[in-house]
Scaffold this motif. Structure first.
Motif, short mmCIF file in Angstrom:
data_model
loop_
_atom_site.label_atom_id
_atom_site.label_comp_id
_atom_site.label_asym_id
_atom_site.label_seq_id
_atom_site.Cartn_x
_atom_site.Cartn_y
_atom_site.Cartn_z
N GLY A 11 -20.07 6.12 -36.78
CA GLY A 11 -21.22 6.23 -35.90
C GLY A 11 -20.92 7.10 -34.70
O GLY A 11 -19.81 7.64 -34.55
N MET A 12 -21.94 7.24 -33.85
CA MET A 12 -21.78 8.00 -32.62
C MET A 12 -21.51 7.01 -31.50
O MET A 12 -22.20 5.99 -31.39
N TYR A 13 -20.54 7.31 -30.67
CA TYR A 13 -20.14 6.41 -29.59
C TYR A 13 -20.36 7.09 -28.24
O TYR A 13 -20.06 8.27 -28.09
N PHE A 14 -20.89 6.32 -27.31
CA PHE A 14 -21.09 6.80 -25.95
C PHE A 14 -20.62 5.73 -24.98
O PHE A 14 -20.85 4.54 -25.20
N THR A 15 -19.99 6.16 -23.92
CA THR A 15 -19.67 5.22 -22.85
C THR A 15 -20.96 4.94 -22.10
O THR A 15 -21.95 5.67 -22.23
N TRP A 16 -20.96 3.92 -21.26
CA TRP A 16 -22.19 3.62 -20.52
C TRP A 16 -22.51 4.74 -19.53
O TRP A 16 -23.67 5.01 -19.25
N GLN A 17 -21.46 5.44 -19.04
CA GLN A 17 -21.71 6.56 -18.12
C GLN A 17 -22.41 7.72 -18.85
O GLN A 17 -23.31 8.35 -18.30
N GLN A 18 -21.96 7.98 -20.09
CA GLN A 18 -22.59 9.05 -20.86
C GLN A 18 -24.04 8.70 -21.19
O GLN A 18 -24.93 9.55 -21.10
N ALA A 19 -24.28 7.45 -21.57
CA ALA A 19 -25.65 7.02 -21.90
C ALA A 19 -26.55 7.09 -20.66
O ALA A 19 -27.70 7.51 -20.75
N ALA A 20 -26.03 6.68 -19.52
CA ALA A 20 -26.82 6.74 -18.28
C ALA A 20 -27.15 8.19 -17.93
O ALA A 20 -28.24 8.49 -17.46
N GLY A 21 -26.19 9.10 -18.16
CA GLY A 21 -26.44 10.51 -17.88
C GLY A 21 -27.53 11.08 -18.76
O GLY A 21 -28.36 11.86 -18.31
N LYS A 22 -27.53 10.66 -20.03
CA LYS A 22 -28.59 11.14 -20.94
C LYS A 22 -29.95 10.59 -20.54
O LYS A 22 -30.95 11.28 -20.61
N LEU A 23 -29.99 9.34 -20.12
CA LEU A 23 -31.25 8.75 -19.69
C LEU A 23 -31.76 9.42 -18.41
O LEU A 23 -32.96 9.66 -18.26
#
Length: 163
Positions: A11-23
């Protein structure tokens, strides 16, 4: 993420910082779209009111000339045209409000936009809604004032004779 990859979980993995940046990037995109649509709406309102008032004043040129010739002050004639733009703008805002809350908003509540991060519906804060409505009325008044001033600067005899 390392432990999941070590266990062989695909799968694709993102840290919470990466996910927050995308949002945040998605939110910034919506803010930009909102600003562009608002600017286009103001421009369309201004052009529409300008054209309506310009045509109206052009067709009433002789009437304006006669009123000025009998002694009616120019600012009174101009005020009637500005009041007319206020009425047109207010009716436009009222019609837009009725369409938004009666048709568009309920439709997108029933059928939200589907984007990868989830379903998105329309939202407008009451203060933002009122301020934009007042801004449309202000833009309408300013765009109606310009043809009124142009029509009132015509010489009285030229206006009466239709020159």
């Amino acid at each position: 993420i390392r432990r999941l990859k070590a266990l062989g979980v695909e799968g694709m993995y993102f840290t919470w910082q990466q996910a927050a940046g995308k949002l945040a990037s998605v939110t910034d995109s919506f803010v930009t779209i909102n600003a562009l649509l608002t600017a286009v709406g103001y421009f369309i309102a201004a052009v529409t009111i300008f054209i309506i008032m310009y045509v109206d004043i052009t067709h009433k040129r002789q009437e304006i000339g006669i009123l000025r010739a009998v002694g009616v002050k120019s600012y009174l004639i101009g005020t009637t045209f500005v009041l007319q733009t206020i009425v047109y703008s207010f009716l436009g805002v009222a019609l837009g409000t009725a369409m938004y809350f009666g048709i568009i908003f309920p439709y997108f509540q029933a059928y939200p936009f589907s984007i990868p991060i989830g379903d998105v519906t329309l939202f407008v804060s009451p203060a933002d809604f009122v301020s934009r409505g007042l801004a449309v009325i202000l833009v309408g008044v300013l765009s109606g004032l310009i043809p009124a001033l142009i029509g009132l600067r015509t010489k009285i005899l030229d206006a009466i004779l239709g020159r």
